[in-house]
Design a protein around this motif. Sequence first.
Motif, PDB file in Angstrom:
ATOM      1  N   ILE A 170      54.284  16.811 -18.740  1.00  9.02           N
ATOM      2  CA  ILE A 170      52.919  16.334 -18.473  1.00  9.02           C
ATOM      3  C   ILE A 170      52.451  15.414 -19.591  1.00  9.02           C
ATOM      4  N   ILE A 171      52.697  15.815 -20.838  1.00 12.55           N
ATOM      5  CA  ILE A 171      52.298  14.978 -21.986  1.00 12.55           C
ATOM      6  C   ILE A 171      53.027  13.647 -21.931  1.00 12.55           C
ATOM      7  N   GLN A 172      54.332  13.685 -21.636  1.00 15.14           N
ATOM      8  CA  GLN A 172      55.115  12.448 -21.556  1.00 15.14           C
ATOM      9  C   GLN A 172      54.567  11.539 -20.455  1.00 15.14           C
ATOM     10  N   LYS A 173      54.269  12.114 -19.278  1.00 16.68           N
ATOM     11  CA  LYS A 173      53.713  11.315 -18.189  1.00 16.68           C
ATOM     12  C   LYS A 173      52.354  10.754 -18.578  1.00 16.68           C
ATOM     13  N   ALA A 174      51.556  11.582 -19.263  1.00 17.15           N
ATOM     14  CA  ALA A 174      50.240  11.119 -19.690  1.00 17.15           C
ATOM     15  C   ALA A 174      50.390   9.945 -20.656  1.00 17.15           C
ATOM     16  N   LYS A 175      51.358  10.045 -21.573  1.00 16.34           N
ATOM     17  CA  LYS A 175      51.595   8.945 -22.519  1.00 16.34           C
ATOM     18  C   LYS A 175      52.036   7.690 -21.771  1.00 16.34           C
ATOM     19  N   GLU A 176      52.921   7.877 -20.775  1.00 21.00           N
ATOM     20  CA  GLU A 176      53.383   6.730 -19.996  1.00 21.00           C
ATOM     21  C   GLU A 176      52.229   6.098 -19.230  1.00 21.00           C
ATOM     22  N   HIS A 177      51.393   6.965 -18.618  1.00 21.15           N
ATOM     23  CA  HIS A 177      50.232   6.447 -17.881  1.00 21.15           C
ATOM     24  C   HIS A 177      49.270   5.735 -18.830  1.00 21.15           C
ATOM     25  N   ALA A 178      49.050   6.317 -19.996  1.00 17.36           N
ATOM     26  CA  ALA A 178      48.138   5.703 -20.967  1.00 17.36           C
ATOM     27  C   ALA A 178      48.664   4.329 -21.380  1.00 17.36           C
ATOM     28  N   LYS A 179      49.966   4.260 -21.627  1.00 18.62           N
ATOM     29  CA  LYS A 179      50.574   2.981 -22.001  1.00 18.62           C
ATOM     30  C   LYS A 179      50.430   1.979 -20.859  1.00 18.62           C
ATOM     31  N   GLU A 180      50.682   2.461 -19.656  1.00 13.37           N
ATOM     32  CA  GLU A 180      50.571   1.616 -18.469  1.00 13.37           C
ATOM     33  C   GLU A 180      49.136   1.104 -18.312  1.00 13.37           C
ATOM     34  N   TYR A 181      48.165   2.018 -18.449  1.00 11.83           N
ATOM     35  CA  TYR A 181      46.745   1.616 -18.335  1.00 11.83           C
ATOM     36  C   TYR A 181      46.356   0.657 -19.455  1.00 11.83           C
ATOM     37  N   ARG A 182      46.867   0.898 -20.664  1.00 10.23           N
ATOM     38  CA  ARG A 182      46.563   0.011 -21.794  1.00 10.23           C
ATOM     39  C   ARG A 182      47.115  -1.394 -21.512  1.00 10.23           C
TER      40      ARG A 182
END
Length: 152
Positions: free
Chosen positions: A103-115
């Motif tokens: 979940i943390i990894q996906k959240a980081k990926e999503h955050a990077k994607e959103y950024r």
Amino acid sequence: MGELSILELLERMEEIIENSKSIPFTSKVMVEKDELLEIIKEIRLLLPQELSQVKWAKEERRKILERAQKEAEAIINDAESKVKGLVDETEIVKLAEKRAEEIIQKAKEHAKEYRLMAQSYTIELLEQTKKTIENIVKELNDNIDQIRQKNS
């Protein structure tokens, strides 16, 4: 004779034999036949009683060993159950930790994607604003040039 044990009766027989008169030049002795026969009779009477006590003792020993074995098995089963429970809990914790990491990894990926998306959108907005401003500046320059041409 009173109630004696088989061992005591055998010791009594030994005493009789040792204290009996020996026949010269032989290892033979003269014994009181009736006395020895009476002791042998008592031994015969005691044997079934002592044998049944031995049998009872063996049976009790077997029962005690059986009970101890069952108790040991119960303790082992209980310990195995507790260990399995701990292992299950450990597995649950490991799975939860793994899921949390995912979940943390996906959240980081999503955050990077959103950024990255936010940066792209901002760049696009800034470029549009720049073009708009460039168009305005061009129009302003054109207007200034037209005014200069009219005055010249």
